[in-house]
Design an enzyme around this catalytic site. Sequence first.
Site, PDB file in Angstrom:
ATOM      1  N   GLY A   1      29.539  40.116  72.944  1.00  0.00           N
ATOM      2  CA  GLY A   1      29.183  38.769  72.480  1.00  0.00           C
ATOM      3  C   GLY A   1      29.093  38.725  70.962  1.00  0.00           C
ATOM      4  O   GLY A   1      29.509  37.756  70.325  1.00  0.00           O
TER       5      GLY A   1
ATOM      6  N   TRP B   1      32.550  38.779  69.554  1.00  0.00           N
ATOM      7  CA  TRP B   1      33.222  37.505  69.787  1.00  0.00           C
ATOM      8  C   TRP B   1      33.004  36.582  68.582  1.00  0.00           C
ATOM      9  O   TRP B   1      33.869  35.809  68.200  1.00  0.00           O
ATOM     10  CB  TRP B   1      32.672  36.835  71.056  1.00  0.00           C
ATOM     11  N   HIS B   2      31.800  36.694  67.970  1.00  0.00           N
ATOM     12  CA  HIS B   2      31.488  35.825  66.834  1.00  0.00           C
ATOM     13  C   HIS B   2      32.295  36.160  65.590  1.00  0.00           C
ATOM     14  O   HIS B   2      32.496  35.303  64.732  1.00  0.00           O
ATOM     15  CB  HIS B   2      29.990  35.894  66.500  1.00  0.00           C
ATOM     16  N   GLY B   3      32.746  37.398  65.485  1.00  0.00           N
ATOM     17  CA  GLY B   3      33.529  37.737  64.299  1.00  0.00           C
ATOM     18  C   GLY B   3      34.015  39.171  64.352  1.00  0.00           C
ATOM     19  O   GLY B   3      33.375  40.035  64.958  1.00  0.00           O
TER      20      GLY B   3
ATOM     21  N   PHE C   1      34.425  31.501  64.139  1.00  0.00           N
ATOM     22  CA  PHE C   1      34.274  32.333  65.327  1.00  0.00           C
ATOM     23  C   PHE C   1      35.391  32.046  66.333  1.00  0.00           C
ATOM     24  O   PHE C   1      35.556  32.736  67.280  1.00  0.00           O
ATOM     25  CB  PHE C   1      32.921  32.106  65.995  1.00  0.00           C
TER      26      PHE C   1
END
Lengths: 410, 490
Positions: free
Chosen positions: B317, B320-322, B490
């Site tokens: 997770g 996933w943001h960066g 993102f």
Amino acid sequence: MSKPKSKQVTDFLRDSYVAQGFLLVAAINMVLLLINPVGRVDPEATQSVRTWAWWAGKDYRQQKEPVNVLLLGSSFVMNPTWLNEAVYRNQDVDLVVDHRVHYLEDRIKEKTGLSNLKCFNFGLPGAMVSDQCMILKSMCKGDKHPDVAVLFMAPRDLMDCRFNNAGLSKHFRYLSKFTEDKDIASLQFNDLNGRFTDIFSNAIYFKTKAQDIQALAAQKVRTAMRPLVAMLPPSPLDQKSEEDRRNVFKRDEIEQGAWTAHPNTPYWYVDSSADCKHRYKHMNDEVYENQKKWLDLALATCRQEGIKPMIVHVPSSTVARQCMHEGIYERHAAYLEKVAREEGIPYLNLDPVWVHEKQDFTDWGHMSPSGGAKMLSALGDFIAANQELETALADSQTNRKVAGKDGGTL
Amino acid sequence: MLFNSLAYMIFLPIVFLIYWKSPFRLRTPVLLLASYVFYMWWQPIYGLLILGLTVFNYFYAFAVDRATDRKKLVFSLGIAANCITLGYFKYAYFVHDIASDASKLLVHKEIPSIPFDIILPLGISFFCFEFIHYLFEVYRGAKPVRSFMEFALFPAFFPTQIAGPIKRFADFIPQLHTPRNITRQDFDEGVELILFGLFKKVVLADHLAIVVNRCYAHPDLLTGADLWLAAYSFAWQVYFDFSGYTDIARGSAKLLGFSVPINFDLPFLAGSITEIWRRWHISLSTWLRDYLFIPLGGSKFGELVTLRNIMLTMIIGGFWHGAGLNYGAWGASLGVLMVAHRLWSKFYARNETLTKIIKTRYYHVLAVFVTWHFWCMSAVFMRAENPEKAFMVIRKLLYLDRIPDTSFFHASIVSTSDSILFQFLPLILIGMYAMQIVVSKSKETPGIMPALNLRLLGIPVFKPAYMALLLVVLFIWSPDFSPQFIYFQF
């Protein structure tokens, strides 16, 4: 059976709180447009975003003696003049706060024998002819008018495919706070987006006066908070680091020390032809025709204020000429010659072969210190040799001596 | 096209009028066309990517549905295709850099750089997750969508296209089949959500960003109290930025008669990190639960496997943001906190006295306070550009690294001469928290504030006045240029 249209609208307005909110704002807006409670706010009395135009304008207004030669243009004149100044003075020059052009002053003095000459670099990055006109209209009024205004013009100053509306440039928006001239209103916007933004902003009082309301509110709060803040120790955030300066630049603010030229920095040519191609990808007749009108207005302003204008055709590198859409260069050169001839304005074409590309340019459009030196030498020689301009400078000195402002007595 | 742009303020009313004036059968094509115009506004070439993935997933879902013997393999290949697309665009540079560093360290050789530019298409993380969810559901037995037009609109739907909320096709597609007309209530709620979302973004988040940027520019000069103020500011900045975006998305969808899921539910009033994660970016946290945590085994296979699954889910997770180690570290820090909370919950469940204490109001207030501070501290990893800076900030937050001659509460940023925002910061932050508590209370007990129902000449006063105030504030305080939404990256 469905309700009649008028009944539907009435019901909607009665029931919809959003519609009622919009109507309320519209009603308040009408009243405010009529009574204008904020009025005209003195741009010098409130805090503004410290842009290039803000710093240069502040420096220009604070000059104790009038400026004799004012250089107007984009970064094509701003950069080489500043870089060359550091080499000439053999010291660091902070472009943000130091706009004097000693190199040009000394060149003219040497050729004419005049003394106490002051030349000022009012080049602004990305400036168009419309911005040059706004500098003349906003800064060069009354006793602040220069003797000679040099309008530097490369093809991009009259048309740039990355530019649409004169009225949307940051320089323009800042400078327009200083003038309420009606001539500029009709020329500010070319395209639909510009006109829409103009209508939208002017019709909504809160939008038109947003910056003034923000500045006044901040000023009031700051005054109220002053006794409290005075009790606190100084903040480390007030010590500006290089990173801060870079950050403020991203927000269009410029800080002192962010643009300092050093005398011994070597400069290399950087290929940025993609940018050049983008700017000159088509003829952009709409912007070109509009900027021509701004040039007319700039020349009319000079006549009105008693300023001698001259036009300089800024050198275009080989790369720039290769990147241009066919016909742009020829159209530009022919137009400058025509204006100069018809208006009787001194004209200097700096586009011949004496520029050595790699040495004299840092990219497709900006000149290096050596290019700047060549440009300013040619300009100084031209001014000295041009009777009209030389007389304007000489007369100004005589008048000042007569008025006792330059060590002379009545 | 950005929600906070003039172009969108013109685009949305045009789409709204055309959509509602169109006959029902043309509404889906109208929305699909509008969504592609919206997506291709900035970089037209991106349209081909979303179209290509749409065509692939549309047909592939039928293959998954029809597969019998090797259904799992067919399904896995479809998931892999979406993951590879996402990985190529989003993580190629990151993986290359890691491999290059490892190669230099281990075999003293450099890996050649990627010989072409990879441009990250907007919203790819969001629509790839929607495609993965769709294949998962078809694999689990749902029927594939027959109409290509309807399926194409599912990922492309412009209000949610760039930064979610991540939709579920079983909620979205049936809405296309229901003939409806715009109601006054939908119109009011939609416009209110858009205006309030803009307010959160341009007035709150963009101004807090000034504080955060200044403080993170040189945390070495600042005290622990300063950096706590910066950490609080960043938590609110991200919250207002993203929940503002979600409000505009939900408001835009509402104006077109669609309902999209909420993404935030007062997360900063949560009593544990596990709860905060359930209230923050809800459409992502539920996606991760359904399509990552549960497929990994969830909590079915004993405590150790559960803890491993929590950690893996949170680290993925985070990434996933960066594509950066700091994002992985952020996810890992949340995972560690969740694991700790799970162990603590197991521990106190066995002790009757502790369980009683934990149910008291005082404990809840303390838990909210502690959770909020842990959240702010873990968010340092998200904001700091590199791990060194993140650890330096955290040391200062924990007062392990003090500036000499400064007291515990010495907050020097409030005396900066730059902007009045800094001087008011403590009050602004307290005000924001108070606002959340008021909203929470009014949700729990409707009618708690009679002033909200005040009427003048039979017309309600509060709501129109609130709308008018929002508009005026937006006109005055919205900057000429507002930075793009944080979650776009993102």
